[in-house]
Scaffold this active site. Sequence first.
Site, short mmCIF file in Angstrom:
data_model
loop_
_atom_site.label_atom_id
_atom_site.label_comp_id
_atom_site.label_asym_id
_atom_site.label_seq_id
_atom_site.Cartn_x
_atom_site.Cartn_y
_atom_site.Cartn_z
N ASP A 85 -0.17 5.01 0.95
CA ASP A 85 -0.43 5.98 2.02
C ASP A 85 -0.35 5.31 3.39
O ASP A 85 -1.16 4.45 3.70
CB ASP A 85 -1.84 6.59 1.84
CG ASP A 85 -1.98 7.33 0.52
OD1 ASP A 85 -1.10 8.14 0.22
OD2 ASP A 85 -2.97 7.10 -0.21
N ASP A 131 0.87 -1.16 0.00
CA ASP A 131 0.00 0.00 0.00
C ASP A 131 0.92 1.23 0.00
O ASP A 131 2.11 1.11 0.33
CB ASP A 131 -0.86 -0.04 1.27
CG ASP A 131 -1.67 1.22 1.47
OD1 ASP A 131 -2.32 1.66 0.50
OD2 ASP A 131 -1.64 1.79 2.58
C1 G6P Z 1 -5.83 5.62 -0.27
C2 G6P Z 1 -5.92 6.32 1.06
C3 G6P Z 1 -7.29 6.92 1.27
C4 G6P Z 1 -7.68 7.77 0.08
C5 G6P Z 1 -7.65 6.95 -1.21
C6 G6P Z 1 -7.97 7.76 -2.44
O1 G6P Z 1 -6.53 4.44 -0.21
O2 G6P Z 1 -5.64 5.43 2.13
O3 G6P Z 1 -7.26 7.70 2.45
O4 G6P Z 1 -8.98 8.30 0.23
O5 G6P Z 1 -6.33 6.41 -1.36
O6 G6P Z 1 -6.94 8.69 -2.63
P1 G6P Z 1 -6.98 9.88 -3.67
O7 G6P Z 1 -5.56 10.43 -3.63
O8 G6P Z 1 -7.34 9.32 -5.01
O9 G6P Z 1 -7.99 10.86 -3.18
MG MG Z 2 -2.79 3.14 3.61
#
Ligand code: G6P
Ligand code: MG
Length: 220
Positions: free
Chosen positions: A12, A10
């Site tokens: 983030d 993953d």
């Molecule tokens: C990841 C993060 C989420 C986020 C999602 C979409 O899964 O953990 O917190 O909402 O990505 O990210 P984006 O950058 O497309 O808004």
């Molecule tokens: Mg994450």
Amino acid sequence: MAQPKAFLFDLDGVIVDTAHFHYQAWRRLANEKLGFDISEEFNESLKGVSRTESLDRILSHGNVTLTPAEKETLATLKNDWYVELINKMTPDDILPGINAFLEKTRLAGIKIGLGSVSKNAKPILERIGILNAFDAIIDGTKISKGKPDPEVFLKGAEELGASPNECVVFEDAVAGIEAGRRAGMKTVGIGQPDILTEADVVLANLNNLTIEDLRKALHF
Ligand code: G6P
Ligand code: MG
């Protein structure tokens, strides 16, 4: 002895601390545009969840109903604020132990994939200078379902030519661990054991982790 064939990371909260930036931007939106606050505890339920689903969860948390057009405006605003934060990142923002662990993975002949729901994943990897470390990148532009759906990890395995039981998922989100498990993969939680209760193993970070220790802990 059996060897894992692919590691799926993953982004983030695992490779960079952008989970904190997502929280900051959503919290600002809730405070400034919706008139309520969101706690760090509530934020756990947003990790790994897509942008639109995150906004829906926030709105329902605050009992707010909006039109699709209003939601679109707010999601765009949140992303603008988020992009301002990630644009300040440098290679120094890569979390402790990641570079060394990616190198050990490569030397062990294990494929490296990214499995993120974020549409900002590629620009982030470019900014922190590790785009080339990945043999496959599955991000929010390539999938139709966010975590906990297993789609993102199953696509990663497919691109890397590995079957699910040869893959290990590294995740900081409850929804991400569920996605990995539903994909039929072993899961390593990065964070707190009392939150990531469904992970096969939970570590605070990847500092000093060896492939051999991990293999043993996951019973490969
Ligand atoms: C990841 C993060 C989420 C986020 C999602 C979409 O899964 O953990 O917190 O909402 O990505 O990210 P984006 O950058 O497309 O808004
Ligand atoms: Mg994450």
